[in-house]
Design a protein around this motif. Structure first.
Motif, PDB file in Angstrom:
ATOM      1  N   HIS A  63     -41.899 -48.974 -75.985  1.00  0.00           N
ATOM      2  CA  HIS A  63     -41.531 -47.703 -75.814  1.00  0.00           C
ATOM      3  C   HIS A  63     -42.741 -46.907 -76.523  1.00  0.00           C
ATOM      4  O   HIS A  63     -43.215 -47.221 -77.616  1.00  0.00           O
ATOM      5  CB  HIS A  63     -40.292 -47.547 -76.618  1.00  0.00           C
ATOM      6  CG  HIS A  63     -40.040 -45.758 -76.921  1.00  0.00           C
ATOM      7  ND1 HIS A  63     -40.051 -45.069 -75.742  1.00  0.00           N
ATOM      8  CD2 HIS A  63     -40.027 -45.191 -77.984  1.00  0.00           C
ATOM      9  CE1 HIS A  63     -39.753 -43.577 -76.292  1.00  0.00           C
ATOM     10  NE2 HIS A  63     -39.820 -43.742 -77.511  1.00  0.00           N
ATOM     11  N   CYS A  97     -43.378 -42.559 -76.534  1.00  0.00           N
ATOM     12  CA  CYS A  97     -42.771 -41.456 -75.878  1.00  0.00           C
ATOM     13  C   CYS A  97     -43.817 -40.718 -74.916  1.00  0.00           C
ATOM     14  O   CYS A  97     -44.856 -40.655 -75.289  1.00  0.00           O
ATOM     15  CB  CYS A  97     -42.354 -40.066 -76.976  1.00  0.00           C
ATOM     16  SG  CYS A  97     -41.758 -38.736 -76.150  1.00  0.00           S
ATOM     17  N   LEU A  98     -43.419 -40.490 -73.562  1.00  0.00           N
ATOM     18  CA  LEU A  98     -44.332 -39.842 -72.731  1.00  0.00           C
ATOM     19  C   LEU A  98     -44.246 -38.307 -72.655  1.00  0.00           C
ATOM     20  O   LEU A  98     -44.855 -37.687 -71.733  1.00  0.00           O
ATOM     21  CB  LEU A  98     -43.993 -40.370 -71.089  1.00  0.00           C
ATOM     22  CG  LEU A  98     -44.001 -41.732 -70.965  1.00  0.00           C
ATOM     23  CD1 LEU A  98     -43.257 -42.185 -69.695  1.00  0.00           C
ATOM     24  CD2 LEU A  98     -45.396 -42.336 -71.302  1.00  0.00           C
ATOM     25  N   GLN A  99     -43.387 -37.802 -73.475  1.00  0.00           N
ATOM     26  CA  GLN A  99     -43.260 -36.244 -73.780  1.00  0.00           C
ATOM     27  C   GLN A  99     -42.836 -35.565 -72.542  1.00  0.00           C
ATOM     28  O   GLN A  99     -43.427 -34.704 -71.928  1.00  0.00           O
ATOM     29  CB  GLN A  99     -44.520 -35.660 -74.403  1.00  0.00           C
ATOM     30  CG  GLN A  99     -44.719 -36.266 -75.745  1.00  0.00           C
ATOM     31  CD  GLN A  99     -46.147 -35.684 -76.445  1.00  0.00           C
ATOM     32  OE1 GLN A  99     -47.071 -34.923 -75.732  1.00  0.00           O
ATOM     33  NE2 GLN A  99     -45.840 -35.647 -77.719  1.00  0.00           N
ATOM     34  N   CYS A 100     -42.052 -36.353 -71.529  1.00  0.00           N
ATOM     35  CA  CYS A 100     -41.319 -35.971 -70.350  1.00  0.00           C
ATOM     36  C   CYS A 100     -40.398 -34.861 -70.721  1.00  0.00           C
ATOM     37  O   CYS A 100     -40.149 -33.992 -69.443  1.00  0.00           O
ATOM     38  CB  CYS A 100     -41.030 -36.972 -69.352  1.00  0.00           C
ATOM     39  SG  CYS A 100     -39.634 -37.929 -70.093  1.00  0.00           S
ATOM     40  N   GLY A 101     -39.811 -34.687 -71.763  1.00  0.00           N
ATOM     41  CA  GLY A 101     -38.799 -33.911 -72.061  1.00  0.00           C
ATOM     42  C   GLY A 101     -37.551 -34.190 -71.354  1.00  0.00           C
ATOM     43  O   GLY A 101     -36.539 -33.230 -71.435  1.00  0.00           O
ATOM     44  N   LYS A 102     -37.439 -35.472 -70.541  1.00  0.00           N
ATOM     45  CA  LYS A 102     -36.116 -35.505 -70.026  1.00  0.00           C
ATOM     46  C   LYS A 102     -34.900 -35.661 -71.013  1.00  0.00           C
ATOM     47  O   LYS A 102     -33.776 -35.241 -70.391  1.00  0.00           O
ATOM     48  CB  LYS A 102     -36.418 -36.881 -69.335  1.00  0.00           C
ATOM     49  CG  LYS A 102     -35.613 -37.310 -68.362  1.00  0.00           C
ATOM     50  CD  LYS A 102     -35.770 -38.723 -67.547  1.00  0.00           C
ATOM     51  CE  LYS A 102     -34.821 -39.022 -66.837  1.00  0.00           C
ATOM     52  NZ  LYS A 102     -34.854 -40.618 -66.389  1.00  0.00           N
ATOM     53  N   CYS A 103     -35.018 -35.930 -72.035  1.00  0.00           N
ATOM     54  CA  CYS A 103     -34.105 -36.306 -73.120  1.00  0.00           C
ATOM     55  C   CYS A 103     -33.645 -35.057 -73.662  1.00  0.00           C
ATOM     56  O   CYS A 103     -32.767 -34.952 -74.691  1.00  0.00           O
ATOM     57  CB  CYS A 103     -34.397 -37.452 -74.320  1.00  0.00           C
ATOM     58  SG  CYS A 103     -35.671 -37.040 -75.105  1.00  0.00           S
ATOM     59  N   PHE A 108     -33.110 -41.283 -80.200  1.00  0.00           N
ATOM     60  CA  PHE A 108     -33.454 -41.432 -78.926  1.00  0.00           C
ATOM     61  C   PHE A 108     -34.663 -41.969 -78.710  1.00  0.00           C
ATOM     62  O   PHE A 108     -35.731 -41.609 -79.251  1.00  0.00           O
ATOM     63  CB  PHE A 108     -33.444 -40.140 -78.004  1.00  0.00           C
ATOM     64  CG  PHE A 108     -33.240 -40.578 -76.697  1.00  0.00           C
ATOM     65  CD1 PHE A 108     -31.978 -40.830 -76.086  1.00  0.00           C
ATOM     66  CD2 PHE A 108     -34.299 -40.535 -75.683  1.00  0.00           C
ATOM     67  CE1 PHE A 108     -31.984 -41.055 -74.808  1.00  0.00           C
ATOM     68  CE2 PHE A 108     -34.191 -40.741 -74.492  1.00  0.00           C
ATOM     69  CZ  PHE A 108     -32.813 -41.077 -73.958  1.00  0.00           C
ATOM     70  N   CYS A 126     -34.272 -42.961 -70.695  1.00  0.00           N
ATOM     71  CA  CYS A 126     -35.530 -42.828 -71.172  1.00  0.00           C
ATOM     72  C   CYS A 126     -36.776 -43.203 -70.095  1.00  0.00           C
ATOM     73  O   CYS A 126     -36.947 -44.402 -69.838  1.00  0.00           O
ATOM     74  CB  CYS A 126     -35.959 -43.223 -72.489  1.00  0.00           C
ATOM     75  SG  CYS A 126     -37.599 -43.210 -73.033  1.00  0.00           S
ATOM     76  N   LEU A 127     -37.540 -42.328 -69.903  1.00  0.00           N
ATOM     77  CA  LEU A 127     -38.836 -42.719 -68.903  1.00  0.00           C
ATOM     78  C   LEU A 127     -39.596 -43.765 -69.226  1.00  0.00           C
ATOM     79  O   LEU A 127     -39.978 -44.735 -68.654  1.00  0.00           O
ATOM     80  CB  LEU A 127     -39.664 -41.551 -68.583  1.00  0.00           C
ATOM     81  CG  LEU A 127     -40.392 -41.355 -66.923  1.00  0.00           C
ATOM     82  CD1 LEU A 127     -39.307 -41.415 -65.837  1.00  0.00           C
ATOM     83  CD2 LEU A 127     -41.054 -40.051 -67.117  1.00  0.00           C
ATOM     84  N   SER A 128     -39.888 -43.572 -70.733  1.00  0.00           N
ATOM     85  CA  SER A 128     -40.837 -44.946 -71.040  1.00  0.00           C
ATOM     86  C   SER A 128     -40.517 -46.018 -71.110  1.00  0.00           C
ATOM     87  O   SER A 128     -41.012 -47.206 -70.903  1.00  0.00           O
ATOM     88  CB  SER A 128     -41.193 -44.369 -72.664  1.00  0.00           C
ATOM     89  OG  SER A 128     -41.260 -45.438 -73.536  1.00  0.00           O
TER      90      SER A 128
HETATM   91  S1  SF4 Z   1     -37.215 -39.325 -72.137  1.00  0.00           S
HETATM   92 FE1  SF4 Z   1     -38.208 -40.803 -73.628  1.00  0.00          FE
HETATM   93  S2  SF4 Z   1     -40.316 -40.415 -72.704  1.00  0.00           S
HETATM   94 FE2  SF4 Z   1     -39.408 -38.751 -72.147  1.00  0.00          FE
HETATM   95  S3  SF4 Z   1     -39.527 -37.248 -73.765  1.00  0.00           S
HETATM   96 FE3  SF4 Z   1     -37.522 -38.495 -74.340  1.00  0.00          FE
HETATM   97  S4  SF4 Z   1     -38.368 -40.285 -75.480  1.00  0.00           S
HETATM   98 FE4  SF4 Z   1     -40.072 -39.284 -74.520  1.00  0.00          FE
END
Ligand code: SF4
Length: 398
Positions: free
Chosen positions: A22, A24-30, A109, A128-130
């Motif tokens: 893991h 974080c890709l900073q996609c903001g999905k969470c 998360f 989580c995308l990552s």
């Molecule tokens: S979903 Fe995962 S990859 Fe995307 S912002 Fe949240 S922790 Fe980071």
């Protein structure tokens, strides 16, 4: 699975799954499409800071936080289904105040923590995308972050020494581990559906044979004795079961799809019999086949392996303990292959693809984790289905 035995300072060990990475890709999905829970103490650390005063000026019409009636936990405000603290996919609490000021659920998360008599199981969320992409550093390298978090954060899921298999029968923690190991072995040899079905049969048998045990939790030895004599006939999956299961699965899918944003009330019928489905999950109207056709369709080995890996991870992270009883958790897992096949095929249809791709599979696993782990909107459906199964089969087996 890796056990960190170099650096344990707390009384509890922390276990991490092998083969998961893991970063974080900073996609903001969470930070979207669900409520971010914050406890009162945490919010009080923020409340009079210049940062919150600045936020209030920026969003004068919005609540920064809303507290539930007991006032101990609340949820952060939202703007267009995004957390109010999200700016250009970055968390403003994190960037302006530092990670320690973030709500515990955000700090945690994508880890999913379950406290057990053996220690903390630090599983991961497929939402989580990552995690879906499995890129970054090994998850066990986050041990110091998890330890720091655990100084103030109590995992929501707490298993003690007595585990409820059904409303009427309990086992010791070791007894539970014995069953979990057996189930994981069966998943390897017979697949998820048959393995969970067999385990549900075993638990119903235990309930019948062990009814004289009363309220006492059954130990591993007692369980082995009970299951070896006298032998009960195995549970049979009659024809009605498949029909009932498909109808039930289509109702659950239709409720999920209604929840996902489409207000199409004919969803249950469309999912069962096929037709044109309007759904936010796929961002457009798609033609789908009847659920049974999807479920019977062939799945390439690599996709099946990915699905099995997900289910084994669920079992490892003690998912069965997160429902009211282990049996309800088993019923949920028993339905997963149906939901998986349906969503993966619907995802393929929605992008007008010819062949299923790994992206369809990973997106689907993320969706399953969101619906059945994080949101658990339909736990009582599975509970009711499980109770029906127990009643039906107790009558047949006696
Ligand atoms: S979903 Fe995962 S990859 Fe995307 S912002 Fe949240 S922790 Fe980071």
């Amino acid at each position: 699975m890796e056990k960190d035995d170099k650096n344990i300072q707390e009384e509890k060990d922390i276990f991490f799954p092998e083969g998961y990475c893991h970063e974080c890709l900073q996609c903001g999905k969470c930070c979207r499409n669900w409520q971010i829970v914050i406890d009162k103490n945490k919010y009080q650390q923020l409340i009079n800071t210049p940062f919150i005063l600045k936020m209030k000026k920026k969003f004068p019409e919005s609540d920064m936080v809303k507290f539930y009636s007991d006032q101990e936990v609340g949820v952060l405000g939202e703007i267009n289904n995004n957390c109010i603290m999200l700016d250009d996919n970055l968390c403003m609490i994190h960037s302006e105040m530092g990670c320690d000021f973030k709500p515990d659920v955000c700090r945690k998360f994508p880890f999913v923590l379950t406290s057990t008599p053996d220690g903390i199981y630090a599983g991961v969320s497929y939402h989580c995308l990552s995690i879906q992409r499995n890129k970054g550093i090994r998850v066990s390298e986050y041990i110091q972050d998890i330890k720091k978090l655990l100084e103030t954060f109590k995992p929501k899921y707490q298993a003690d020494n007595i585990i409820k298999l059904t409303d009427n029968i309990s086992v010791t923690w070791e007894g539970y581990l014995f069953l979990e190991k057996q189930l994981t072995d069966w998943v390897d040899t017979t697949g998820v559906s048959d393995a969970t079905w067999k385990m549900m049969g075993m638990i119903i048998s235990l309930g019948i044979i062990g009814e004289n045990i009363g309220d006492k939790a059954i130990s591993v030895n007692e369980m082995e004795n009970l299951l070896s004599s006298p032998p009960l006939p195995p549970l049979k999956r009659e024809r009605w079961f498949h029909e009932y299961q498909f109808e039930y699965a289509s109702s659950i899918l239709s409720i999920l799809e209604l929840w996902a944003g489409s207000m199409e009330e004919r969803n249950a019928d469309i999912i069962l019999k096929g037709g044109s489905l309007q759904s936010d999950s796929f961002e457009k109207e798609i033609e789908i086949k009847p659920i049974e056709e999807y479920v019977k369709s062939h799945l390439q080995e690599e996709f099946q392996t990915e699905f099995d890996k997900y289910v084994k991870h669920l079992l490892w992270r003690k998912y069965l303990l997160t429902y009211d009883t282990v049996f309800t958790g088993l019923v949920t897992v028993n339905f997963l292959p149906i939901f998986f096949m349906w969503y993966a095929n619907a995802s393929l249809t929605a992008r007008d693809g010819r062949e299923m791709e790994m992206d369809d599979v990973k997106t689907t696993l993320g969706l399953l984790d969101l619906y059945f782990h994080h949101l658990r909107l339909l736990g009582r459906f599975f509970r009711r289905f499980g109770k029906g199964l127990i009643d039906q089969h107790e009558i047949l087996m006696r």
